[in-house]
Write an enzyme that holds these catalytic residues in place. Sequence first.
Site, mmCIF file in Angstrom:
data_model
loop_
_atom_site.group_PDB
_atom_site.id
_atom_site.type_symbol
_atom_site.label_atom_id
_atom_site.label_comp_id
_atom_site.label_asym_id
_atom_site.label_seq_id
_atom_site.Cartn_x
_atom_site.Cartn_y
_atom_site.Cartn_z
ATOM 1 N N VAL A 364 21.110 -13.859 26.889
ATOM 2 C CA VAL A 364 20.134 -14.847 26.925
ATOM 3 C C VAL A 364 20.425 -15.846 25.829
ATOM 4 C CG1 VAL A 364 18.175 -13.223 27.689
ATOM 5 C CG2 VAL A 364 18.661 -13.367 25.214
ATOM 6 N N SER A 683 4.244 3.978 30.440
ATOM 7 C CA SER A 683 3.683 2.667 30.886
ATOM 8 C C SER A 683 3.388 3.113 32.610
ATOM 9 C CB SER A 683 4.434 1.279 30.738
ATOM 10 O OG SER A 683 5.536 1.330 31.707
ATOM 11 N N LYS A 726 8.219 -7.810 33.199
ATOM 12 C CA LYS A 726 7.825 -7.016 34.253
ATOM 13 C C LYS A 726 7.063 -7.836 35.239
ATOM 14 C CE LYS A 726 6.892 -2.568 31.654
ATOM 15 N NZ LYS A 726 5.792 -1.810 30.958
#
Length: 811
Positions: A364, A683, A726
């Site tokens: 990144v 999660s 997500k």
Amino acid sequence: MSDARKVVKKQELPLLPLRGLTVFPYMILHFDVGRVKSIKALEEAMINNQLIFLVTQRDAKNDSPNADDIYKIGTISKVKQLLKLPGDTIRVLVEGISRAEISEFTQTEPFFMAEVVEKIYVDDEESKVEVEALKRRVISTFEEYSKFNNKISPETVLSVMSIDDADQLSDIITSNLSLKVEQKQEILNEFQPKVRLEKLLEIIVKEIDIMQIEKDINIKVRKQMDKMQKEYYLREQLKAIQNELGDKEGITGEVEEYKRKLKEGNFCEEIEKKVLKELDRLLKMPSGSAEGSVIRTYLDWIFDLPWNKKTDEIIDLERAETILDEDHYGLEKVKERIIEYLAIRKLKNDLKGPILCLVGPPGVGKTSIAKSIAKALNRNYVRMSLGGVRDEAEIRGHRRTYVGAMPGRIIAALKQADSKNPLILLDEIDKMSNDFRGDPASAMLEVLDGEQNFAFRDHYMELPFDLSDVLFLTTANSLDTIPRPLLDRMEVISLTSYTEEEKVNISTRYLFPKQIEAHGLKKESVKVDEQAVRDIINCYTREAGVRNLERQIATVCRKVAKKLVSSKQHSIKITSANLEKFLGTKKYRYDKANEKDDVGIATGLAWTPVGGDTLSIEVNLMEGSGKLELTGQLGDVMKESARAAMSFIRSKAQEYMIEKDFYSKYDIHIHVPEGAIPKDGPSAGITLATAMVSALTGIPVKRNVAMTGEITLRGRVLPIGGLKEKVLAAHRAGIDTIIIPFENKKDLEDIPEVVRKKIKFVIAEGMDTVLNTALAKTKLKSIKNTQGDEKVAVTKSHSQIHEVSQPIIEQ
Ligand code: ADP
């Protein structure tokens, strides 16, 4: 004197005063005469019987002595030869005949004439024995004396031994001694041989004593000198041997070179001392010895380190901003934080304070941001990878007693940087681990601590290095594994995954131009359409960053270059249709949302280090005895979530119109496909529960809904991490409704607006909202919207406020 009879003889002779010289009877010697008065005396002597009276003047410096300046006793001598030398000097050869005393000066001009008296003593019988004894004593003492004084040859000693006459003996010995004029005169003054021998003996013994002491002193001094000289000589010898062996420059040449460098380097005293010590050791090593090369390597390290070298730092915020923008697309928040950090640095003007830590998935731009910061600050840049470092010695080096010892990575990085104020990027600080060989993190702590690092000691270097000018930056993929004390010193800046849009922009604006240039292509010779870029992103890479993307782009450029050269085309257009020709068949396919609403299948969302992904959870019911089976490489936490979901459903069975005793009648099998990938984390809790409720009630789950959140036994929905990733994954998969925990509402801000606009977010506090949203229709009577769930998802941007789907409860 009483024991000897005296005969007296008188005569008048020309007199020649001698300077610094005493002539004794029986002595033959020559000397040069230059004074006019003396020459005249000589001439007078030559006219008569060649006899001249030679007597020493008291002060040798006196050029024209008068009668009082001359000793009274001298030697009647015979002139044997005269030699005229250039100038007015005459060399005279004389022989001493006998001693005499001046009784009266008869003339002083044009030369001295004096009446001189000879006194000849004849020893009586009694004193003869005494004289004999004295003679022997004098001879043996003289012999001893000759051992100290190497001007006296053994032949002289021998000839002296054969002299019988005491008078002759004493005079010959005296003329051979190295005495002062006064001492000689003292002996010359003595007419009586016995007394003269006594005096002589006394003088010789005294001289021997003096010489003995002198010798002792000499030995002592020599011993000291020897020690120093021995080393010097040995070194010289070694040099000679090395030269002889063809090692012309040899170790000494090398040592000289090191010394020159030391002088030029302007090092501090501690380093200088250390280097000199090592050079000394090196000199003693035979050339080509292993130990010698160890010392050399060490010295090279010392000289290669930038002890005093610095680059001029520039802290210009505008310039920094321009450079960061030039090199990186987007990353606005990150850039802003970095500029703020630099501003504080500029105000405080020191490096103490937190260390920046860039956290984010691979690719990144953490490393390249660090590089840009170095460029902006005009500091040299070095990257130091800490991945897999488990030994303290890798940071601090090995002591030199180890075979093959080397400095640690910090020192190596400084050498590479070639300045004492570089920017050192400590890459992947979260991948450092510790084992029995020590804890690298604690060494790292010292390195990063502004209070301690001005004197960082590497085990190998054994010298302190000042790290206080170094700007440290760290990177990590996640904060979980960074040791707490290290983390406390850091100021964390998070970089998150890129969206497809961002990747498209980075590709077209940065990566393609960069690779096109790197492959020697021209801008106009490669044309890429946007869909092709999207296909590269989606079908050939699966990552949070752009590292693989860059690699794929490089592959495209390579293939294009080959094609251009071989086909003589001028330009090539890359489209979605011809992409496979360049990159081969497509590698990835993102999970698409289910084709239709299905019973027992719910879509969850997962966070992975390479970005987010969708996660399909399947539940099957089989008649059985209430076993809960979980497959698909689920981790412990996920299994516990499944059990919690199960308990929750049991407690709510009646409400959800589920058979009361379902848990004893059925076996429940939960499977998460793609079993090769390990999955864990809490999660998926609400997704598991939804899939189970769907399976137990037979109501399908809507295909366009995905969800993420932890579940409690009471059905509360707890927050999760990695929401941005997500959501991006869900968007990619074609999902348009996402259920998120209430407490994650604030994170919606981070989601790029383009994506935010296209997705409906349902914010849930409890399972009822989840089920209401996710289940396609319901026969359930009792699912009520009672837990205070929000009907409307409110986020800051207005565009994506959506109604929660219509209540699905048929009343
Ligand atoms: P990391 O250190 O985070 O793993 P890198 O800094 O090595 O990632 O980035 C990989 C490549 O992607 C580099 O060539 C970098 O220049 C490029 N890159 C990453 N982010 C951006 C961006 N925002 N703009 C331009 N190029 C980028």
